[in-house]
Enzyme design. Structure first.
Site, PDB file in Angstrom:
ATOM      1  CB  CYS A 268     -58.549   8.875  31.347  1.00 49.86           C
ATOM      2  SG  CYS A 268     -59.506  10.415  31.366  1.00 49.86           S
TER       3      CYS A 268
ATOM      4  N   GLY B 231     -57.416  18.514  40.880  1.00 52.73           N
ATOM      5  CA  GLY B 231     -57.715  18.120  42.261  1.00 52.73           C
ATOM      6  C   GLY B 231     -57.111  16.805  42.671  1.00 52.73           C
TER       7      GLY B 231
ATOM      8  CB  CYS C 234     -61.463   6.637  32.539  1.00 51.79           C
ATOM      9  SG  CYS C 234     -61.175   8.168  33.421  1.00 51.79           S
TER      10      CYS C 234
END
Length: 362
Positions: A47, A72, A169
Site C-alpha cells: 500500500c 504520520g 491494508c
C-alpha cells in the site's frame, strides 16, 4: 480523521482521488495473484509503495502543486525538513542492478524513529528515492505517548479515544478466509501430517492459509500448525506443535532487492557479502545475518539462527545500525530444521562400507 482536524484548524479538506485513479483495484489484483501462487504478501508495505508514496504522492505533487508531503509515520530521514522543500521533482532513473560509478549522488537515507517500539521503517522499506526526498515525517523525534499528550493539550479528544488500527491494508478487520473466498474459488485439498504423511482433514484452499498459523482441522482436538504448502497437489502440511522443527529455517532468497539509496551498500558491491540485521515481521527482534548479492540484484540472506515461519511473499527488511537499507520479497526458502535432521538421521543409518584389508605380498 484528516477532515475533522481540518475543521478544527479551519483548513479546507481536500477530497482524495478515487480508488480507480489511485490504482487500488490493480494493487488488490496483484495481491490476489500472490495468494494464488501460495505466497503470503504484505499488503501494508505494498500500500505504501503503490498507493501512498506513488499514486497519492504524484497526485499531491503534480495535481495539487504541493512542494512536499507529510505523513504520520514514526520514521526519519537523513535530510532536514528545510531541505525537503528545496528539492526539485525529477523523473526516476532507469532501473539497473548497478548505477554509473562516475555519477555523483547524495541519496536520502531512511532511519528508525525515536520511538523504537512504534518505528514504521519496516512499512516504508519499498519507498523510492524521489518520494523519500519530498516527504517529511513530523513524528520522527517523538514517541507515541508524547504525541497523545500533545493531542490532549490541543483538544483532540477523539484522537485519544481512537483504538490502534489493527486491520490489514485492502482487507481491513474482516475475517481473512471470508475475504479471500469472495475473490478466489474454493480449491479443497488435504491437511497432511509432516511427520507420517497421514491425512488429517480437509481445507478450502491453500491460499486461505499461511505458514505458522493454527490449522482448524475438523474433528481434531489437538492443535496443528501449517508448516508447508504444495500448490501443485493442493496439500497443506501440518505439524503437531507450534514450534515444530518444520517451521524453522535460517536461509531465504529474495527477488531483486529494493535499496532505499538505489544502490547496494559499497561493502556489499565490493565483497559480495555484508553483515547486517534482518526482520520480516514488524516489531520482531532484529536478527544478525549475512547477505550475499547475486548478479540479478537478488540476495541470499543467511541468518545467525533459525527463525519460525519464514514465509514466501513476505518482505525481508534489512538494517545497518539505525538505517533501514530496504527490502526484497522472499521468493525462496532454505531447508527446514526438520528436513536437515531427517538427512542427518539417514546418513547415520546408511551402512558404512568396510575397509578391505590389503593382501600380503607374495
Amino acid at each position: 480523521m484528516p477532515t475533522k482536524c481540518a475543521r478544527i484548524w479551519t483548513y479546507p479538506s481536500i477530497k482524495c482521488p478515487t480508488s480507480k485513479s489511485t490504482g487500488t483495484k490493480c494493487s488488490r489484483s496483484n495481491l490476489l495473484k500472490e495468494y494464488e501462487k501460495g505466497r503470503t504478501p504484505n499488503p501494508d508495505i505494498l500500500c505504501n509503495k503503490h498507493i501512498k508514496f506513488n499514486h497519492f504522492y504524484s497526485y499531491a505533487i503534480n495535481s495539487l502543486g504541493a512542494d512536499a508531503m507529510a505523513t504520520g509515520h514514526y520514521a526519519r530521514t537523513s535530510q532536514e525538513d528545510e531541505d525537503v522543500f528545496q528539492q526539485r521533482h525529477v523523473a526516476p532513473p532507469p532501473q539497473h542492478v548497478f548505477r554509473d560509478r562516475f555519477e555523483i549522488r547524495n541519496p536520502v537515507r531512511l532511519y528508525q524513529g525515536a520511538d523504537r517500539f512504534k518505528d514504521q521503517t519496516f512499512f516504508l522499506s519499498q519507498m523510492s528515492q524521489d518520494s523519500l526526498r519530498h516527504t517529511v515525517f513530523p513524528l520522527s523525534g517523538l514517541t507515541k505517548y508524547y504525541v497523545k499528550k500533545i493531542a490532549a493539550e490541543a483538544g483532540f479528544q477523539h484522537v485519544l479515544k481512537k483504538k490502534e488500527s489493527m486491520g490489514i491494508c485492502f482487507i481491513g478487520e474482516r475475517n481473512f478466509e471470508d475475504f479471500i473466498l469472495e475473490y478466489l474459488e474454493p480449491k479443497p485439498g488435504n491437511f497432511v501430517s509432516i511427520e507420517d504423511g497421514k491425512i488429517m482433514g480437509e481445507h478450502k484452499g491453500w491460499f486461505t492459509l499461511t505458514l505458522g498459523q493454527r490449522a482448524r482441522i475438523s474433528g481434531q482436538r489437538d492443535a496443528w500448525f501449517v508448516v508447508d504448502k504444495d500448490i501443485t497437489t493442493g496439500e497443506v502440511y501440518v505439524g503437531p506443535t507450534t514450534n515444530h522443527p518444520a517451521l524453522f529455517r535460517d536461509t531465504v532468497r529474495t527477488d531483486r532487492f529494493h535499496w532505499i539509496t538505489e544502490d547496494p551498500p559499497t561493502e556489499l558491491i565490493q565483497t559480495k557479502m555484508m553483515e547486517c540485521h534482518f526482520r520480516f515481521i514488524h516489531q520482531m527482534p532484529l536478527t544478525p545475518c549475512t547477505v550475499t548479492l547475486n548478479m540479478d540484484g537478488s540476495v541470499w540472506i543467511m541468518l545467525s539462527q533459525p527463525i519460525r515461519a519464514l514465509t514466501p511473499g513476505q518482505f525481508a527488511v534489512l538494517y545497518k545500525g539505525d538505517e533501514c537499507l530496504g527490502s526484497g520479497k522472499i521468493v525462496r526458502l532454505g531447508p527446514t530444521e526438520h528436513t536437515l535432521q531427517q538427512r542427518r538421521d539417514r546418513m547415520k543409518e546408511a551402512p558404512v562400507a568396510k575397509e578391505r584389508t590389503p593382501e600380503p605380498a607374495s
